[in-house]
Design a protein around this motif. Structure first.
Motif, PDB file in Angstrom:
ATOM      1  N   VAL A   1       0.985  -1.099   0.093  1.00 54.50           N
ATOM      2  CA  VAL A   1       0.560  -0.208   0.070  1.00 54.50           C
ATOM      3  C   VAL A   1       0.721   1.219   0.442  1.00 54.50           C
ATOM      4  O   VAL A   1       1.658   1.148   0.694  1.00 54.50           O
ATOM      5  CB  VAL A   1      -1.124  -0.165   0.687  1.00 54.50           C
TER       6      VAL A   1
ATOM      7  N   CYS B   1       2.416  -1.317 -10.795  1.00 55.13           N
ATOM      8  CA  CYS B   1       1.412  -1.153  -9.306  1.00 55.13           C
ATOM      9  C   CYS B   1       0.013  -1.367 -10.233  1.00 55.13           C
ATOM     10  O   CYS B   1      -0.428  -0.459 -10.613  1.00 55.13           O
ATOM     11  CB  CYS B   1       1.110   0.151  -8.332  1.00 55.13           C
TER      12      CYS B   1
ATOM     13  N   PRO C   1      -3.637  -2.210  -9.624  1.00 56.81           N
ATOM     14  CA  PRO C   1      -4.227  -1.444  -8.291  1.00 56.81           C
ATOM     15  C   PRO C   1      -4.971  -2.341  -8.664  1.00 56.81           C
ATOM     16  O   PRO C   1      -5.473  -2.484  -8.865  1.00 56.81           O
ATOM     17  CB  PRO C   1      -4.711  -0.259  -8.667  1.00 56.81           C
TER      18      PRO C   1
ATOM     19  N   PHE D   1      -4.784   6.332  -1.575  1.00 53.78           N
ATOM     20  CA  PHE D   1      -3.860   5.084  -1.208  1.00 53.78           C
ATOM     21  C   PHE D   1      -4.252   4.533  -1.933  1.00 53.78           C
ATOM     22  O   PHE D   1      -5.433   4.563  -2.487  1.00 53.78           O
ATOM     23  CB  PHE D   1      -4.692   5.049   0.239  1.00 53.78           C
TER      24      PHE D   1
ATOM     25  N   ARG E   1      -3.492   0.202  -3.146  1.00 54.46           N
ATOM     26  CA  ARG E   1      -2.875  -0.986  -3.217  1.00 54.46           C
ATOM     27  C   ARG E   1      -3.044  -1.441  -4.251  1.00 54.46           C
ATOM     28  O   ARG E   1      -3.890  -1.891  -5.371  1.00 54.46           O
ATOM     29  CB  ARG E   1      -4.399  -2.577  -1.933  1.00 54.46           C
ATOM     30  N   CYS E   2      -1.619  -2.490  -4.504  1.00 53.40           N
ATOM     31  CA  CYS E   2      -1.057  -2.955  -5.214  1.00 53.40           C
ATOM     32  C   CYS E   2      -1.868  -4.694  -5.799  1.00 53.40           C
ATOM     33  O   CYS E   2      -1.542  -5.091  -4.227  1.00 53.40           O
ATOM     34  CB  CYS E   2       0.589  -2.377  -6.029  1.00 53.40           C
TER      35      CYS E   2
END
Length: 292
Positions: free
Chosen positions: A225, A248, A250, A287, A289-290
């Motif tokens: 993250v 990344c 997402p 934010f 998150r990958c």
């Protein structure tokens, strides 16, 4: 009045004293595992504070990770050893420009049992002072100097030492002293400021039809993250596209609006993402998150 001991008793007394002194490590060092744990504890706190304060203040707060400083660790180790010998917990007047955090613990376990207070235990006390610090007014409701030093934004490195010895407050027990030295010493000012420039920039090009997207910051690695900031007006689809080009892919993107978190789950039905803004203005923290 003086008491004259028989020679045999004198020898035994000297030997007993030597046993106690020899039990104090003269050159103990932080193990690789302890070094990793202490550094990780610092950097986790620094990242968490930066992310939370960026979201709270609406401006970017940058607190870089610390690296390990072997020279600082050697000085910290020497001082930790001295504190064990002296039975005190005084700051080192000869540490120069280094900032310093100290922690000591005693345990009823008889010395020399295995270490009852590792780096996580030592750091927990410093971290707990976060509750005593108010950034808006730069005031402390109680002790908070150790916390401020741990998150001091202009510090770039840390080195720590740990020493073990017989208890002082608990006779026959076990005493541990941790000392950490930082490249920059904390002052009475704020440990970090809002509005600092981000460390890196990506201006990837969205896929055709994906919408606008751009961010400032370093895209996190897979499965992690990260906190980033939009560099221009961006849609969720546009951010997903440029993040993917930066390595990344997402899984979700989240923003804080009026104290409410709004999340876009990539690939979810539109009803799931209905609350997410259609476009994020430039300068919006978010934010990501990958995916693993």
């Amino acid at each position: 009045m003086s008491v004259r001991l028989p020679l045999g008793a004198t020898v035994l007394a000297i030997l007993a004293a030597l046993v106690v002194v020899s039990a104090i490590p003269a050159s103990a060092v932080v193990t690789p595992g302890q070094q990793t744990s202490m550094l990780a504890a610092h950097n986790t706190l620094r990242r968490d504070v930066a992310a939370a304060e960026t979201a709270r203040l609406g401006r970017t707060v940058t607190i870089p990770d610390l690296t390990w400083d072997a020279s600082a660790a050697a000085m910290a180790q020497s001082w930790a050893n001295q504190l064990i010998v002296s039975g005190t917990l005084d700051h080192n007047p000869g540490r120069g420009a280094y900032g310093e955090n100290l922690a000591t613990y005693e345990n009823t376990a008889p010395y020399p049992d295995p270490d009852p207070a590792g780096p996580d235990s030592a750091f927990a006390g410093w971290k707990a002072e976060q509750a005593n610090y108010q950034w808006d007014t730069n005031t402390c409701t109680s002790e908070c100097g150790h916390y401020k030093q741990a998150v001091w934004a202009t510090a770039t490195s840390v080195g720590c030492g740990v020493a073990y010895g017989p208890g002082v407050l608990i006779p026959g027990g076990y005493r541990v002293v941790w000392a950490c030295y930082y490249s920059t010493a904390a002052t009475d000012g704020r440990p970090y400021e809002a509005g600092a420039a981000a460390t890196a920039t990506s201006t990837g090009t969205p896929a055709p039809g994906a919408g606008e997207g751009g961010f400032t910051g370093s895209a996190p690695a897979r499965g992690l993250v990260g906190l980033l900031v939009t560099s221009r007006a961006s849609t969720a689809a546009g951010l997903s596209a440029v993040l993917s080009t930066a390595g990344c892919s997402p899984a979700s993107i989240a923003v804080l609006e009026a104290g409410v978190w709004k999340v876009h789950v990539v690939g979810a039905p539109s009803i799931v993402n209905a609350a997410f803004p259609s476009s994020l203005p430039a300068g919006t923290p978010f934010f990501v998150r990958c995916q693993p």
